[in-house]
Design a protein around this motif. Structure first.
Motif, short mmCIF file in Angstrom:
data_model
loop_
_atom_site.label_atom_id
_atom_site.label_comp_id
_atom_site.label_asym_id
_atom_site.label_seq_id
_atom_site.Cartn_x
_atom_site.Cartn_y
_atom_site.Cartn_z
N THR A 28 -8.85 51.81 15.83
CA THR A 28 -9.08 51.73 17.27
C THR A 28 -7.99 50.92 17.95
O THR A 28 -7.51 51.28 19.03
CB THR A 28 -10.45 51.09 17.55
OG1 THR A 28 -11.45 51.81 16.84
CG2 THR A 28 -10.76 51.12 19.04
N MET A 29 -7.56 49.83 17.32
CA MET A 29 -6.48 49.02 17.88
C MET A 29 -5.19 49.84 17.99
O MET A 29 -4.50 49.81 19.01
CB MET A 29 -6.25 47.79 17.01
CG MET A 29 -5.16 46.85 17.53
SD MET A 29 -4.80 45.50 16.37
CE MET A 29 -6.38 44.69 16.30
N ALA A 30 -4.87 50.60 16.95
CA ALA A 30 -3.68 51.43 16.98
C ALA A 30 -3.78 52.48 18.07
O ALA A 30 -2.80 52.77 18.77
CB ALA A 30 -3.47 52.10 15.62
N ALA A 77 -18.10 57.30 6.08
CA ALA A 77 -18.97 57.35 7.25
C ALA A 77 -18.30 56.74 8.48
O ALA A 77 -18.35 57.32 9.58
CB ALA A 77 -20.29 56.62 6.95
N CYS A 78 -17.65 55.62 8.30
CA CYS A 78 -17.02 54.95 9.44
C CYS A 78 -15.79 55.69 9.93
O CYS A 78 -15.51 55.75 11.13
CB CYS A 78 -16.67 53.51 9.08
SG CYS A 78 -18.11 52.44 8.91
N SER A 79 -15.03 56.28 9.01
CA SER A 79 -13.87 57.08 9.42
C SER A 79 -14.32 58.29 10.23
O SER A 79 -13.70 58.65 11.24
CB SER A 79 -13.09 57.54 8.19
OG SER A 79 -12.58 56.41 7.49
N LEU A 80 -15.41 58.90 9.80
CA LEU A 80 -15.97 60.04 10.54
C LEU A 80 -16.44 59.60 11.92
O LEU A 80 -16.21 60.31 12.91
CB LEU A 80 -17.13 60.64 9.74
CG LEU A 80 -17.74 61.93 10.30
CD1 LEU A 80 -16.71 63.06 10.28
CD2 LEU A 80 -18.97 62.33 9.48
N ALA A 81 -17.04 58.41 12.00
CA ALA A 81 -17.51 57.91 13.30
C ALA A 81 -16.34 57.65 14.24
O ALA A 81 -16.41 57.96 15.44
CB ALA A 81 -18.32 56.64 13.09
N VAL A 82 -15.25 57.11 13.72
CA VAL A 82 -14.08 56.88 14.56
C VAL A 82 -13.52 58.20 15.06
O VAL A 82 -13.16 58.34 16.23
CB VAL A 82 -12.99 56.10 13.77
CG1 VAL A 82 -11.68 56.06 14.55
CG2 VAL A 82 -13.46 54.68 13.47
N ALA A 354 -11.42 46.00 20.28
CA ALA A 354 -10.44 46.01 19.20
C ALA A 354 -9.19 45.21 19.55
O ALA A 354 -8.50 44.70 18.65
CB ALA A 354 -10.06 47.44 18.84
N VAL A 355 -8.88 45.08 20.85
CA VAL A 355 -7.71 44.31 21.26
C VAL A 355 -8.12 43.07 22.03
O VAL A 355 -7.29 42.45 22.70
CB VAL A 355 -6.75 45.18 22.11
CG1 VAL A 355 -6.12 46.26 21.26
CG2 VAL A 355 -7.48 45.78 23.30
#
Length: 798
Positions: A28-30, A77-82, A354-355
């Motif tokens: 998310t930061m990227a 799971a978290c990669s899919l959510a992102v 995230a930032v």
């Protein structure tokens, strides 16, 4: 060992959720900093890492397989959510059509929903402009936008900069309409535009009942705090619920320099303190574990309502839950997964976190609390340090070290006193918070119990201010550091190397010897006997920022005349305290501009004052009323000075050179220049020589002084109007001063002092000294004439 730190140092940390939390956070930061597509790239990389872990889990021992399967499935799971939730939100914000209108500075009509309470923007008084909060910043969400007569389909996040009047009272959830000029939003955020508003809000909607209740409680706390002195009055609401509306800018600066700034915002610590207090109370009343836990959770929800259910407060609430969980279960294994879940849920819910510096500090501090502090406390206890002291030392040390890289990269400075300052502050934070919350709860019902409770919190607030102020004044308390990502990474590397090096006994001994040397040699040499004030000082130009404050010794111990009081109270208070001035026979206000009268309370409230002297000028009207009212409240007479008067004390004679009784005084509608030209011009005869105090006189008044052929010669000149370019070289030639004092604020927005004026001064052979670079500057007598001694600026300029 189960301790109040809430961890079990013998248990291994359960880090299965850490990779997933890092993927969510970093992806998310990227996406925010580099472009929304990088969020998708990060999500893809996380999914690949999850598949690799899943594949390598086969055939492994049960314990290893259990760890890898947990980490793999959480990564997937978290990669899919992102990819599904986070990346589309970043793309929508990046492609928002309002950004194009903001880039060209268009104007439009907008209906917005307030997301957070207004944050005041404090402005120090200068000239005829009264100091105080004149503008506020609010975060909001667009409901509708009409630019150039056309509807813009945007529901993005915006930042509103608006006048304090009426906008300051708005609450989250309220919908308002306004006409505003657009400006580009800050890069690397979800904000699509900045709205600059001039007028009041229109079509103001109703706030929710919870917001109104919270506002009533906060207002009650603020009103109850009115029984305290000005600085603790503003600190108590800030400490308890993060309400910084009445907080002195000087207190904010001191807390930042001392590494205590986290106390001025709602954090997980606030919520943990309140919840622990409720837990202890319910356990004392013999409530069962479930009832105590339910009561603590209700207290947490109530505190979130009190502080305001805004993103920053909800973030603190999540971190508070993590700390509470660690305390409740006493196990490191439970605390770290809870922290990972908090990071994942919060960033997915609000990608802007995230930032967020505050978010990073919260996560790192909580991680330090549950991972590092218990280990350090255990090692200190094993080394013979009493267990309670070991825990008290470990907590601030761990929190400071893990957060220092973020603070350094953001603020460009490193506090060298933060660990000690936090150690000294820690014992009073919890009681002040609990008492403050109780005061807020009872204030709407009855004012006197709330005021009594606030008085109980007053000594704690005074102690925190004392610790912050003296910590900020320690030589080398703040070390300048490179800003940005590079600066943060550089300090992180330094901290990591230090921690690795400390694993060797010889290095620890060397560091301990260096610290002992610093404590017993360097600090006493510079703090206990700092050589300030210099013996026989006759005059001191105080470093009060963008304003004037000159102190003239009367030749009697503890007595001095003060000419002008600067824009704020705290800097002058500090200067007078350093000089040991307890009695002021006369306060002279050269004219009634805010940067010369703003610190009047610093003299009237804490010292015996004989009188306040002014010229015949009575403008601006608000300033004259303020001076008159403050003098009346302090029981001090106001007297008028005019040319020809002569005042004397054992070691000081003061002559009034201008203005005379025939000079026309400025009217209420006069501009700043006319008011400046009505300044009192004084010449002080001191043991160190003659000192010309010229107020803010500009070219017209300077010409009158020269035309009247007055004897303006002096050994020292206080340069007019902070070194403004509206200064005549002929004046400097007539004065022929050996030393020129420029009272000016660091990096001020007025361009003071002017290079032209500085060249004119140096052309006469004068030694030019500026308070922004030299700090307090004293004039002392020597056999060869006056000599200047500087103290140095209190801390590095921002």
């Amino acid at each position: 060992m189960s301790s109040w730190l809430g961890t079990d140092t013998r248990g291994r940390a359960d880090v299965r959720l850490v990779p997933a939390a890092l993927v969510v956070w970093l992806a998310t930061m990227a996406g925010l900093l580099l472009g929304w597509w990088w969020s998708a790239v990060g999500a893809f990389a996380g999914a690949v890492a999850g598949l690799v872990l899943l594949a390598r889990a086969r055939g492994r021992p049960a314990a290893v397989r259990w760890w890898r399967l947990g980490a793999a499935w959480s990564l997937l799971a978290c990669s899919l959510a992102v990819g599904i939730f986070g990346t589309p939100r970043l793309r929508t914000a990046a492609d928002d059509p309002l950004r194009d209108a903001a880039n060209v500075g268009a104007t439009g009509t907008f209906r917005i929903e307030i997301a957070e309470r207004a944050k005041p923007v404090f402005s120090a008084g200068f000239g005829g402009r009264q100091g105080g909060v004149r503008a506020v910043i609010l975060r909001a969400r667009l409901v509708t936008a009409v630019v150039g007569g056309r509807s813009v389909p945007s529901t993005g996040a915006v930042v509103v900069v608006a006048p304090s009047d009426r906008w300051r009272a708005l609450l989250p959830g309220q919908r308002v309409a306004a006409t505003a000029a657009l400006a580009p939003a800050e890069q690397g955020t979800l904000t699509v535009a900045m709205l600059r508003v001039r007028g009041p809000p229109r079509e103001v909607g109703e706030a929710s009942v919870w917001q109104r209740i919270a506002q009533t409680l906060r207002s009650g706390l603020r009103d109850a705090a009115g029984v305290l002195d000005p600085e603790p009055r503003g600190l108590v609401p800030a400490l308890v619920v993060g309400d910084t509306d009445d907080l002195s800018p000087q207190v904010v600066d001191d807390f930042q320099a001392a590494g205590l700034a986290h106390l001025l915002a709602v954090s997980g610590t606030n919520l943990a303190v309140v919840c622990v207090a409720v837990l202890l109370l319910l356990r004392t009343l013999r409530c069962g574990p479930r009832a105590a836990a339910a009561g603590a959770m209700l207290a947490l929800v109530g505190f979130v309502v009190l502080a305001g259910p805004e993103p920053s407060v909800l973030r603190a609430g999540a971190m508070g839950v993590v700390g509470l969980l660690a305390l409740a279960v006493g196990r490191q294994r439970a605390a770290l997964p809870a922290l990972g879940v908090a990071v994942i849920v919060l960033v997915l819910w609000d990608p802007a976190l995230a930032v967020s510096i505050g978010f990073a500090l919260s996560v790192l501090a909580t991680g330090g609390l549950v991972l590092i502090a218990p280990r350090w406390a255990e090692r200190l206890a094993d080394g013979g340090v009493p267990r309670g002291l070991a825990q008290a030392l470990a907590v601030p040390a761990a929190a400071h070290l893990v957060t220092a890289p973020v603070v350094a990269g953001f603020a460009g400075q490193v506090s060298m006193v933060a660990i000690v300052a936090n150690l000294l502050a820690a014992p009073v934070v919890a009681p002040a918070t609990v008492v403050g919350v109780l005061a807020a709860v009872v204030a709407p019902v009855a004012s006197w119990p709330a005021e009594l409770l606030v008085r109980l919190a007053g000594p704690e607030a005074d102690w925190l201010i004392f610790v912050a102020r003296h910590g900020a004044e320690v030589p080398g308390a703040v070390v300048a550091w490179p800003t940005g990502w590079l600066g943060g990474l550089l300090l992180a590397v330094c901290v990591a190397l230090l921690l690795v090096a400390l694993r060797w006994r010889r290095v620890r001994v060397l560091v301990a010897v260096m610290l002992v040397g610093l404590l017993f040699v360097v600090i006493p040499a510079r703090v206990i006997a700092p050589g300030w004030p210099p013996d026989g000082w006759a005059a001191v130009a105080c470093d009060v920022g963008q304003g004037d404050a000159i102190v003239l010794s009367t030749g009697e111990e503890g007595r001095a005349v003060v000419v002008d009081t600067g824009p704020e109270e705290a800097p002058l208070t500090a200067c007078l305290d350093r000089l040991g001035v307890s009695r002021v026979p006369l306060v002279v206000l050269s004219h009634l501009h805010a940067d010369h009268i703003g610190g009047l309370d610093a003299v009237l409230s804490d010292r015996a004052v004989g009188g306040v002297a002014v010229s015949r000028a009575r403008v601006p009207g608000w300033a004259w009323e303020e001076v008159r009212d403050k003098a009346r409240d302090a029981g001090v007479p106001v007297v008028q000075l005019s040319a020809g008067q002569r005042l004397s004390w054992p070691g000081l004679v003061m002559e009034v050179l201008a203005p005379d009784d025939e000079e026309v005084m400025p009217a209420e509608e006069s501009e700043g220049t006319e008011i400046n030209n009505a300044s009192l011009v004084l010449r002080a005869v001191t043991p160190a020589g003659r000192v010309l105090l010229s107020g803010d006189v500009e070219l017209a008044a300077q010409a009158r002084l020269l035309d009247e052929h007055l004897d303006l010669s002096a050994d020292v000149i206080k340069v007019p109007h902070h070194g403004s370019r509206y200064t005549s070289p002929e004046l400097f030639a007539a004065v022929r001063a050996r030393i020129a004092l420029v009272s000016v604020g660091a990096q001020n927005q007025y361009g003071h002092p002017s290079p032209i004026t500085l060249r004119a001064l140096t052309g006469t052979g004068a030694l030019v000294l500026r308070t922004d670079t030299s700090g307090d500057t004293a004039i002392v007598a020597t056999s060869a004439g006056p000599r200047a001694v500087t103290r140095g600026p209190s801390r590095s300029p921002p």
